[in-house]
Design a protein around this motif. Sequence first.
Motif, PDB file in Angstrom:
ATOM      1  N   ILE A 314       0.821  -1.346   0.041  1.00  0.00           N
ATOM      2  CA  ILE A 314      -0.317  -0.118  -0.223  1.00  0.00           C
ATOM      3  C   ILE A 314       0.915   1.281  -0.046  1.00  0.00           C
ATOM      4  O   ILE A 314       0.249   2.378  -0.264  1.00  0.00           O
ATOM      5  CB  ILE A 314      -0.825  -0.101   1.117  1.00  0.00           C
ATOM      6  N   VAL A 315       1.987   1.171   0.513  1.00  0.00           N
ATOM      7  CA  VAL A 315       3.127   2.360   0.457  1.00  0.00           C
ATOM      8  C   VAL A 315       3.486   2.686  -1.042  1.00  0.00           C
ATOM      9  O   VAL A 315       2.792   4.011  -1.319  1.00  0.00           O
ATOM     10  CB  VAL A 315       4.419   1.974   1.105  1.00  0.00           C
ATOM     11  N   PRO A 316       3.954   2.171  -2.062  1.00  0.00           N
ATOM     12  CA  PRO A 316       3.994   2.413  -3.471  1.00  0.00           C
ATOM     13  C   PRO A 316       2.841   2.660  -3.957  1.00  0.00           C
ATOM     14  O   PRO A 316       2.297   3.696  -4.918  1.00  0.00           O
ATOM     15  CB  PRO A 316       4.974   1.281  -4.179  1.00  0.00           C
ATOM     16  N   LEU A 317       1.568   2.006  -3.504  1.00  0.00           N
ATOM     17  CA  LEU A 317       0.283   2.241  -4.098  1.00  0.00           C
ATOM     18  C   LEU A 317       0.030   3.836  -3.746  1.00  0.00           C
ATOM     19  O   LEU A 317      -0.575   4.638  -4.796  1.00  0.00           O
ATOM     20  CB  LEU A 317      -0.882   1.216  -3.802  1.00  0.00           C
ATOM     21  N   ALA A 318       0.117   4.223  -2.602  1.00  0.00           N
ATOM     22  CA  ALA A 318      -0.264   5.608  -1.968  1.00  0.00           C
ATOM     23  C   ALA A 318       0.535   6.526  -2.543  1.00  0.00           C
ATOM     24  O   ALA A 318      -0.229   7.472  -3.121  1.00  0.00           O
ATOM     25  CB  ALA A 318      -0.185   5.594  -0.596  1.00  0.00           C
ATOM     26  N   PHE A 319       1.859   6.412  -2.883  1.00  0.00           N
ATOM     27  CA  PHE A 319       2.439   7.365  -3.581  1.00  0.00           C
ATOM     28  C   PHE A 319       2.206   7.501  -5.108  1.00  0.00           C
ATOM     29  O   PHE A 319       2.617   8.527  -5.661  1.00  0.00           O
ATOM     30  CB  PHE A 319       3.975   7.272  -3.215  1.00  0.00           C
ATOM     31  N   SER A 320       1.628   6.317  -5.649  1.00  0.00           N
ATOM     32  CA  SER A 320       1.189   6.345  -7.176  1.00  0.00           C
ATOM     33  C   SER A 320      -0.139   7.255  -7.104  1.00  0.00           C
ATOM     34  O   SER A 320      -0.229   8.168  -8.045  1.00  0.00           O
ATOM     35  CB  SER A 320       0.910   4.915  -7.555  1.00  0.00           C
ATOM     36  N   LEU A 321      -1.071   6.882  -6.107  1.00  0.00           N
ATOM     37  CA  LEU A 321      -2.038   7.891  -6.190  1.00  0.00           C
ATOM     38  C   LEU A 321      -2.077   9.372  -5.830  1.00  0.00           C
ATOM     39  O   LEU A 321      -2.445  10.212  -6.695  1.00  0.00           O
ATOM     40  CB  LEU A 321      -2.807   7.289  -4.980  1.00  0.00           C
TER      41      LEU A 321
END
Length: 427
Positions: A314-321
């Motif tokens: 969820i960390v790289p997902l959050a920064f992609s968002l």
Amino acid sequence: MVTAGVRRLGYGALICLPPVLIALDVGASTFPGGTTIPWHPVMVDLDVYRLAGQVLLDGGNFYQLPGPLQFLYPPFAALLAVPLAVLPLALVQVAWTVAGALMIVAVLHRWGQTGWRLSLWSAAVAYAVLPVSQTFAFGQLGILLVALVALDLAPGPRVLPGKRLLPEGVLTGVAAALKLTPMIFVLYLLAVRRWRAALTATISAGACTVLAAVILPGASLDFWGRLAHGDTGLGGSLIYYTNQSVYADFARVFRLAPLGTALGLAACAVVVVLGVWAAAVWHRAGEVRFAVALCGVASLLASPVSWLHHFVWIVPLAFSLVELTRQRMTKSPMSGPTSSIREASSMSRAKPVLPTWLIVLGWLFVGWVVVSPYRRLPNGGDLELQWTAGQHLLAAVTAILGIALLIAAIVVGRQIRPDQAPAAFDK
């Protein structure tokens, strides 16, 4: 006179210092009974890795450890656990935690964070993102697995400028040899026709596995034989409430009955297809970091066992968002001379814009994982088998939101016209 290299090293050390200190404190003090000063963490998973390495050195069976917690990884992981067993405990605990913090910094740097923002965001992630803080507290390897794949496959700034040190796919293969779930990224590479990277990852994983089989033939036969018969080594503990995979939801609802197992495995296969599809769609749209993050989320949902602390993706997902939200904010309609209109049109073609509702859905998934409201449910001692329908639904929200995100990403990504996707991107 201080050279540029020394200044750069010192600047990098200053950036890394806050997340490292936070990680050391979180890793030592989060688990009940652990303290930072004096240094006395209770890293139960790291203790299992060390014990497995010691049993291997003693010639025993590291798949039958004394105590309630067992070593569940492939034999290659046991080989890498040997250095953990021979080094002093405190040194291993500190080095393991510092390495995890530096990996968080490296991943966020790859996702475009630099300078003081990189330092503060990394420290905040180490402290406030529950899967990450729990990973530090348990001494788990989840951060390592995410970093190996993310730094291997995601484009972006590099700590060491210039070409990559290893061919694309090597680190992904190593991650798959340590734990099987990263093999989904081989399917992703095949889907986007990165044949060489897919072959490299497969060969790397195979080479590590064969090496372990040569050194540990009995243990390898035991592990792969049990896995072929569907034995994960966890038994009934699969139903434990922090297992947030799709399979676990079916296992809890159907009380570990064969029907639930069959439906759960079928659902896992569907999630793999959705994850690879979503990742391929956004890869072709030029948003490769978002694609890799989506595939990482799918790997968690599709694995039979995904404890809460596994959800580091969820960390790289959050920064992609964050990145995609910024793109949306900077692409409002422009007025002005014809040249400005052409420039705005060119920018719009270069980067597709994520609709607001999909960004909100992504943040709902990230926020749900961070807060994890289901932790208040009755748990332990097979209480999960006595849940009401509402309680089962609450525990399944992680999978529901995650699958909804994958489906929505496919729907939106398929609407992007070919002229909206960039012709090339940095690898």
